[in-house]
Write a protein that holds these residues in place. Structure first.
Motif, PDB file in Angstrom:
ATOM      1  N   ASN A 140      41.393  39.122  42.312  1.00 38.35           N
ATOM      2  CA  ASN A 140      41.249  39.662  40.954  1.00 38.35           C
ATOM      3  C   ASN A 140      42.078  40.933  40.805  1.00 38.35           C
ATOM      4  N   TYR A 141      42.050  41.778  41.838  1.00 42.41           N
ATOM      5  CA  TYR A 141      42.847  43.004  41.808  1.00 42.41           C
ATOM      6  C   TYR A 141      44.340  42.687  41.802  1.00 42.41           C
ATOM      7  N   LYS A 142      44.755  41.723  42.622  1.00 41.70           N
ATOM      8  CA  LYS A 142      46.177  41.366  42.678  1.00 41.70           C
ATOM      9  C   LYS A 142      46.677  40.868  41.324  1.00 41.70           C
ATOM     10  N   ALA A 143      45.874  40.027  40.674  1.00 41.60           N
ATOM     11  CA  ALA A 143      46.267  39.501  39.363  1.00 41.60           C
ATOM     12  C   ALA A 143      46.359  40.630  38.344  1.00 41.60           C
ATOM     13  N   ALA A 144      45.414  41.580  38.396  1.00 34.90           N
ATOM     14  CA  ALA A 144      45.443  42.719  37.476  1.00 34.90           C
ATOM     15  C   ALA A 144      46.654  43.604  37.751  1.00 34.90           C
ATOM     16  N   TYR A 145      46.972  43.811  39.026  1.00 36.97           N
ATOM     17  CA  TYR A 145      48.142  44.614  39.394  1.00 36.97           C
ATOM     18  C   TYR A 145      49.409  43.950  38.860  1.00 36.97           C
ATOM     19  N   PHE A 146      49.507  42.638  39.030  1.00 36.76           N
ATOM     20  CA  PHE A 146      50.655  41.879  38.529  1.00 36.76           C
ATOM     21  C   PHE A 146      50.765  42.046  37.012  1.00 36.76           C
ATOM     22  N   ALA A 147      49.627  41.976  36.327  1.00 37.47           N
ATOM     23  CA  ALA A 147      49.615  42.110  34.872  1.00 37.47           C
ATOM     24  C   ALA A 147      50.187  43.452  34.440  1.00 37.47           C
ATOM     25  N   VAL A 148      49.722  44.526  35.078  1.00 37.90           N
ATOM     26  CA  VAL A 148      50.223  45.860  34.745  1.00 37.90           C
ATOM     27  C   VAL A 148      51.722  45.956  35.019  1.00 37.90           C
ATOM     28  N   ALA A 149      52.167  45.349  36.130  1.00 32.11           N
ATOM     29  CA  ALA A 149      53.577  45.434  36.518  1.00 32.11           C
ATOM     30  C   ALA A 149      54.510  44.711  35.547  1.00 32.11           C
TER      31      ALA A 149
END
Length: 539
Positions: free
Chosen positions: A308-317
């Protein structure tokens, strides 16, 4: 046997280390001449890590109880010293004849040696090893193996088992659940990596280039929706939760069977963009184990939390390009005066929510060398008038402002509570406030330059949200952030909670300094006992 058969056997062995189960039965049925090697492989795979560790603990315990060193046990069993050492560490599992020899030498039955049963001395450790909790902990992310933990415990089992029992008792007393440990482990991992993940940045940059997303401004919501629908075949229901009033605070729900994303129709475009970008992250990064709602109600595993954190990080990036953002933040830091409007203008440029915008400040460590940073998110419950910290992150060290789970009142002098108070006097769901101040902590004297944003917690009702970024005000920070000494940036003395603050005549105090009072009472009692016992001189 032909040369290519040797390569075939080698390939089978390698593949079976990763693909167990179906492939074995396939080979067993279609290649009868491989039955002998398959039977062997089955027996090897049947011995799992838990079995190796438990057997190793028993060997170590009974060897030491008999006053036997490795050299003596090696002579009695015919097993090499190095192999005995590997057995005790839980790295090797002895074959049948060696198990028999070990049981005889240690004076125990072979059935007990190979069973899952542990002696009373190691019983708490056994329960911990058998639990899903220990197996789910992301030890590999920190370069730790379970065997290393077991080896530490085995050195002094009585003391360590008492420590484990104490930790479990504390967790029960404070109603700590598995997810509390999972989220704590995630924060520790983020802090270990300074909240910057190069591998996800590379994937995000590739995705942006491949799909022609803008790099110097906001990413339109419709572009993200188009990508999600056409590239990954996901159906988006833009007002999919309106029939369920219980879910008014949930931003999205995903149905994997139908590949359908249900969005809360009350979200604004910035919030919807993040939900779509996050869904793109799950797909682009190939993250299978994932939560099915934007809000965690039940956590199944650490892998779910991490993904979930990785997907959110990708989204921000993909929503905020790191190079463009670093350039803009550099210009913002170079101003000699604090310009709250300039910060709000950047948010508008990138069409980002305050949460996404401040999450992208993760680039300050790499771009500007600002590595003593904290992030906090405050929630202000308008019905109870309580302030809560529901998210936090500390880079480089544990900084003074931090969350506490002991039901105390956070210092109302912090910037976020100040802005949230001001927000109560404003109207409109799109109101956004920005502020800055210099906060000096009473106990340590550490001074931080803090910047914060505050907004209504829409679509959640009766709650307001503030995100605060703090940077330790050292010489390096003063060179990078030029407006640090702007006279309009208020300087204030702060503490963690009111209960722990000795500051007198504080207008913002929300609770009595009960912890300070108890501490002073204990100090006075210790002084009197010292005087009466003759260990301290009379005043």
């Amino acid at each position: 046997m032909k040369r290519n058969n040797y390569f075939f056997f080698f390939g089978v062995i390698l593949l079976l280390k990763f693909k167990q189960g179906t492939l074995i039965f396939y080979l067993y049925d279609t290649h009868p001449h491989l039955q002998w090697i398959i039977v062997y492989l089955r027996s090897v795979m049947a011995v799992n890590q838990l079995q190796r560790i438990i057997l190793g603990l028993k060997v170590r315990q009974f060897r030491q109880e008999r006053g036997c060193n490795f050299d003596e046990l090696s002579k009695q069993t015919g097993i090499s010293i190095s192999y005995l050492n590997e057995i005790e560490k839980g790295k090797k599992y002895p074959k049948t004849d060696n198990r028999h020899a070990l049981a005889n030498a240690l004076g125990i039955s072979e059935s007990f040696l190979t069973s899952a049963e542990l002696t009373k001395q190691f019983a708490p450790l056994g329960e911990l090893l058998k639990s899903n909790f220990l197996r789910d902990l992301p030890l590999d992310l920190f370069g730790i193996e379970i065997q290393q933990i077991v080896e530490i415990i085995a050195r002094d089992p009585d003391r360590v088992n008492a420590f484990i029992s104490a930790i479990l008792e504390i967790s029960r007393a404070y109603s700590l659940r598995e997810e509390n440990f999972y989220f704590a482990a995630l924060r520790a991992y983020q802090e270990l990596r300074s909240n910057y993940f190069e591998e996800i940045e590379i994937e995000a940059e590739r995705f942006v280039k491949e799909n022609g997303l803008p790099t110097d401004g906001g990413v339109p919501y419709f572009k993200l929706a188009n990508l999600l629908e056409k590239k990954y075949g996901c159906q988006i229901i833009h007002d999919g939760l309106s029939e369920y009033p219980e879910l008014q605070g949930v931003r999205s729900v995903y149905n994997p069977g139908k590949k359908r994303l249900l969005l809360n129709g009350r979200l604004n475009d910035k919030q919807r963009a993040f939900q779509l970008a996050k869904e793109l992250g799950f797909n682009a990064l190939g993250l299978k184990e994932r939560p099915l709602a934007s809000t965690f109600l039940k956590v199944s595993s650490f892998e779910e939390v991490l993904n979930n954190y990785k997907a959110a990080y990708f989204a921000v990036a993909i929503l905020i390009n790191q190079e463009s953002f670093a350039t803009d933040v550099g210009h913002f830091f170079a101003q000699s005066t604090w310009q709250g409007d300039a910060l709000l203008a950047l948010i508008e440029k990138y069409q980002a929510s305050p949460e996404v915008f401040f999450q992208r400040f993760n680039v300050v460590t790499k771009a500007f060398g600002l590595d003593k940073v904290f992030f906090l998110r405050f929630i202000h419950d308008l019905e109870t008038d309580l302030f809560e910290i529901d998210k936090e992150l500390h880079i480089n060290r544990r900084h003074q402002p931090h969350a506490t789970g002991i039901n105390e009142h956070y210092c109302r002098r912090w910037l976020s509570p100040v802005l949230l108070r001001e927000l109560q006097t404003k109207a409109g769901k799109d109101t956004l406030l920005a502020g800055a101040h210099r906060a000096t902590f009473m106990n340590s004297g550490d001074e931080y330059l803090c910047m914060a944003l505050a907004k209504p917690g829409y679509p959640t009702v009766n709650k307001h949200v503030s995100i605060m970024l703090g940077v330790l005000l050292d010489d390096h920070t003063k060179k990078i952030i030029r407006f640090w000494n702007d006279p309009t940036v208020v300087q204030t003395t702060v503490n963690i909670t009111c209960e722990r603050c000795p500051l007198e005549n504080c207008q913002e105090r929300a609770a009595e300094a009960t912890v300070v009072q108890r501490r002073e009472k204990r100090k006075k009692m210790q002084e009197l006992i010292g005087i009466l016992s003759g260990t301290m001189p009379s005043p």
